[in-house]
Design an enzyme around this catalytic site. Structure first.
Site, PDB file in Angstrom:
ATOM      1  N   GLY A 283       0.766  -1.231   0.000  1.00 31.43           N
ATOM      2  CA  GLY A 283       0.000   0.000   0.000  1.00 31.43           C
ATOM      3  C   GLY A 283       0.798   1.283   0.000  1.00 31.43           C
ATOM      4  N   ASP A 284       2.116   1.210   0.220  1.00 36.01           N
ATOM      5  CA  ASP A 284       2.949   2.416   0.183  1.00 36.01           C
ATOM      6  C   ASP A 284       4.320   2.052  -0.377  1.00 36.01           C
ATOM      7  OD1 ASP A 284       3.644   5.071   0.477  1.00 36.01           O
ATOM      8  OD2 ASP A 284       4.216   4.881   2.577  1.00 36.01           O
ATOM      9  N   LEU A 285       4.307   1.357  -1.486  1.00 39.21           N
ATOM     10  CA  LEU A 285       5.547   0.861  -2.077  1.00 39.21           C
ATOM     11  C   LEU A 285       6.236   1.977  -2.859  1.00 39.21           C
ATOM     12  CD1 LEU A 285       7.244  -1.732  -2.460  1.00 39.21           C
ATOM     13  CD2 LEU A 285       6.017  -2.091  -4.604  1.00 39.21           C
TER      14      LEU A 285
ATOM     15  N   ASN B 172       2.535   4.567  -6.125  1.00 41.02           N
ATOM     16  CA  ASN B 172       3.387   5.582  -5.516  1.00 41.02           C
ATOM     17  C   ASN B 172       4.771   5.634  -6.143  1.00 41.02           C
ATOM     18  OD1 ASN B 172       3.671   7.706  -3.738  1.00 41.02           O
ATOM     19  ND2 ASN B 172       4.117   6.453  -1.958  1.00 41.02           N
TER      20      ASN B 172
END
Length: 286
Positions: free
Chosen positions: A176-178, A209
């Site tokens: 989710g925040d790679l 991202n």
């Protein structure tokens, strides 16, 4: 002068240091959501102690993701409470370091090697407290309903986000925040991800991202944008277009988050850059 008593860190959790038998804490980072310390365990191995602030309690879904992934492609979760965790030390070198030295040609293949590990099936059910994409994009949907200079771009991004999310046919646990700063190489040369948000949804969102990181003029190179989409799409099991659409929607989601943090010193710069990234991807899609 250096032999006097050392200052006491009043925010360091002495109860966790004792319960998890940790020594030699060294503050690594103090962010709006957490404090991170490098510590030493009784067997001499290093670890990372992460203490959540009230603003960071939403990151508990990331703890759940790490526990579920159990070291596969991600740093291993060693201990956990409601507002703290102990993690394996992922090392000192980030993929951002590689990108600064050698660019996307060196960094993107490493991301492509990690994605199948992060998305590999497990015999354990996904954690129930992972965040679905519909809820994850809530700040963007709210921004699209507000009058202001960013509403038109937010409406565009929100439409794409809903159009992608509503018909999801494949949903899996997501980091989710790679991005490059969240990929680390340890002393054994193994690359692993850190700091997940812990989402649940379409795997095509996982790399959104990356298109806005690391910052710099290369973000607006049409060749780079298309190379990334074409490199990631087969690994994610989709076409390049949904990867691009998620990237554009995510850029405006990041804008919405920054607009909600007026006291953040980096908010204005992030808003400027992310709106530009979203607009650039929009022009490519059009």
């Amino acid at each position: 002068m250096g032999d006097g008593p050392q200052p006491v860190d009043a925010l360091l959790r002495a109860d966790l240091m004792a319960a998890w038998r940790l020594q030699a804490p060294s503050l690594l980072a103090d962010t709006h959501s957490s404090r991170l310390y490098r510590v030493t365990r009784t067997d001499g191995r290093g670890a990372i102690l992460k203490l959540l602030k009230p603003e960071g309690l939403g990151e508990r879904a990331g703890f759940a993701y790490l526990g579920w992934r159990d070291g596969l492609g991600a740093v291993r979760l060693l201990e956990q409470t409601d507002d703290a965790c102990l993690l394996e030390d992922a090392g000192h070198q980030s993929l951002a370091d590689i990108h600064r030295a050698r660019g996307d040609d060196a960094a993107t293949p490493i991301l492509c090697q990690l994605l199948p590990l992060l998305h590999a099936p497990s015999d354990r059910a996904p954690p129930s407290d992972l965040i679905p994409l519909e809820r994850h994009f809530r700040s963007l949907f709210q921004l699209a309903e507000k009058d202001g200079p960013y509403q038109e771009m937010a409406v565009w991004a929100a439409w794409h986000a809903r159009d992608l999310i509503n018909p999801q046919t494949r949903q899996i646990p997501l980091h989710g925040d790679l991005h490059h700063d969240n990929v680390m190489r340890d002393a054994d040369g193994i690359w692993r991800v850190i700091d997940p948000q812990g989402l649940y949804g379409d795997p095509a969102y996982e790399v959104a991202n990356v298109f806005g990181n690391p910052g710099g003029a290369h973000l607006f190179d049409p060749g780079r944008v298309m190379r990334l989409a074409e490199a990631f799409a087969p690994v994610l099991g989709c076409e390049p277009l949904p990867v691009l659409r998620y990237a554009g929607a995510h850029a405006m989601l990041s804008t919405a988050w920054s607009l909600n943090e007026p006291d953040n010193a980096n908010a204005a710069e992030n808003i400027r850059e992310r709106v530009a990234v979203a607009g650039y991807i929009r022009s490519l899609i059009a």
